[in-house]
Design a protein around this motif. Structure first.
Motif, PDB file in Angstrom:
ATOM      1  N   MET A 156       0.889  -1.352   0.174  1.00 40.12           N
ATOM      2  CA  MET A 156       0.356  -0.083   0.208  1.00 40.12           C
ATOM      3  C   MET A 156       0.743   0.732   0.336  1.00 40.12           C
ATOM      4  SD  MET A 156      -3.294  -1.108   2.463  1.00 40.12           S
ATOM      5  CE  MET A 156      -4.261   0.139   1.535  1.00 40.12           C
ATOM      6  N   ILE A 157       0.475   2.303  -0.415  1.00 38.36           N
ATOM      7  CA  ILE A 157       0.974   3.665  -0.757  1.00 38.36           C
ATOM      8  C   ILE A 157       0.375   4.542   0.173  1.00 38.36           C
ATOM      9  CG2 ILE A 157       2.078   5.173  -2.269  1.00 38.36           C
ATOM     10  CD1 ILE A 157       1.685   3.266  -4.305  1.00 38.36           C
ATOM     11  N   ALA A 158       1.332   5.553   0.830  1.00 36.32           N
ATOM     12  CA  ALA A 158       0.320   6.317   1.923  1.00 36.32           C
ATOM     13  C   ALA A 158       1.365   7.649   1.557  1.00 36.32           C
ATOM     14  CB  ALA A 158       0.294   6.503   2.978  1.00 36.32           C
ATOM     15  N   LEU A 159       0.561   8.730   0.713  1.00 35.98           N
ATOM     16  CA  LEU A 159       1.163  10.576   0.576  1.00 35.98           C
ATOM     17  C   LEU A 159       1.099  11.059   1.821  1.00 35.98           C
ATOM     18  CD1 LEU A 159       3.383  11.780  -1.200  1.00 35.98           C
ATOM     19  CD2 LEU A 159       0.961  13.235  -1.727  1.00 35.98           C
ATOM     20  N   LEU A 160       2.176  11.554   2.663  1.00 38.83           N
ATOM     21  CA  LEU A 160       0.894  12.112   3.674  1.00 38.83           C
ATOM     22  C   LEU A 160       1.823  13.486   4.097  1.00 38.83           C
ATOM     23  CD1 LEU A 160       2.966  11.709   6.683  1.00 38.83           C
ATOM     24  CD2 LEU A 160       2.455   9.824   6.479  1.00 38.83           C
ATOM     25  N   GLN A 161       0.470  14.156   4.239  1.00 33.54           N
ATOM     26  CA  GLN A 161       1.241  15.746   4.537  1.00 33.54           C
ATOM     27  C   GLN A 161       0.719  15.797   5.900  1.00 33.54           C
ATOM     28  OE1 GLN A 161      -0.528  17.365   1.025  1.00 33.54           O
ATOM     29  NE2 GLN A 161       0.349  16.903  -0.234  1.00 33.54           N
TER      30      GLN A 161
ATOM     31  N   PHE B  17      -3.064  10.378   1.161  1.00 35.56           N
ATOM     32  CA  PHE B  17      -3.550  10.087   0.544  1.00 35.56           C
ATOM     33  C   PHE B  17      -3.289   8.375   0.245  1.00 35.56           C
ATOM     34  CE2 PHE B  17      -3.269  13.906  -0.339  1.00 35.56           C
ATOM     35  CZ  PHE B  17      -4.141  14.568  -1.287  1.00 35.56           C
ATOM     36  N   LEU B  18      -4.432   7.646   0.221  1.00 35.41           N
ATOM     37  CA  LEU B  18      -3.860   6.255  -0.011  1.00 35.41           C
ATOM     38  C   LEU B  18      -5.015   5.573  -1.075  1.00 35.41           C
ATOM     39  CD1 LEU B  18      -3.292   3.838   2.997  1.00 35.41           C
ATOM     40  CD2 LEU B  18      -5.763   3.931   2.792  1.00 35.41           C
TER      41      LEU B  18
ATOM     42  N   TRP C 193       6.355  10.098   1.501  1.00 37.55           N
ATOM     43  CA  TRP C 193       5.636   8.885   0.661  1.00 37.55           C
ATOM     44  C   TRP C 193       5.989   7.511   1.705  1.00 37.55           C
ATOM     45  CZ3 TRP C 193       4.130   7.801  -4.464  1.00 37.55           C
ATOM     46  CH2 TRP C 193       4.134   6.629  -4.935  1.00 37.55           C
ATOM     47  N   LEU C 194       4.676   6.732   2.292  1.00 35.50           N
ATOM     48  CA  LEU C 194       5.712   5.700   2.859  1.00 35.50           C
ATOM     49  C   LEU C 194       4.494   4.400   2.454  1.00 35.50           C
ATOM     50  CD1 LEU C 194       4.206   6.730   6.386  1.00 35.50           C
ATOM     51  CD2 LEU C 194       6.391   6.873   5.855  1.00 35.50           C
TER      52      LEU C 194
END
Length: 151
Positions: free
Chosen positions: A1-6, A30-31, A142-143
């Protein structure tokens, strides 16, 4: 899974002119679920995200997590994070999970977040969303779980 965290001082999601999710200070995430992702991947990503230290301590160093500051968490589904942009001028979304699997993993992630964090809001899966935010810093990370190279 990808998470773009702000890290944000505020963020909100609007669908059809109505606010569906809104937070003050906290994280906008954003997931994206990819084809081979599992519920265990979603659980791992959530654990990392809730403890990820992106908020400043009294010395101004990023030593505090979302849980430490009691901030809001706004989770927005965004399959475009899985885009393969290696060739041409049109992205391919083949790496993204099919919609039914993406929705199931998004729902699983959100359910886990609600169990573990007091302030959780979401966007709407499959909707045309308008997202506004004030990025604090700016701070963006970006995780990815499992931690595989980006396409």
């Amino acid at each position: 899974m990808i998470a773009l965290l702000q890290r944000v001082s505020q963020a909100c999601v609007v669908v059809d002119g109505a606010i569906v999710g809104q937070i003050a200070r906290g994280l906008l995430v954003f997931l994206c679920a990819e084809r081979n992702d599992t519920e265990a991947d979603a659980d791992s990503l959530l654990s990392k995200l809730l403890s990820y230290r992106v908020f400043p301590d009294e010395s101004g160093k990023m030593n505090r997590s979302l849980a430490d500051i009691g901030g809001g968490l706004l989770v927005v589904p965004q399959f475009t994070l899985a885009a393969d942009t290696r060739s041409g001028t049109r992205p391919s979304f083949t790496p993204a999970a099919p919609p039914e699997k993406g929705r199931a993993l998004f729902d699983h992630f959100v359910a886990g977040a609600v169990e573990r964090h007091p302030q959780v809001q979401t966007g709407q899966f499959g909707a045309d969303m308008k997202v506004s935010l004030t990025n604090d810093g700016p701070v963006t990370f970006w995780l990815r779980i499992p931690n595989t190279p980006a396409v």
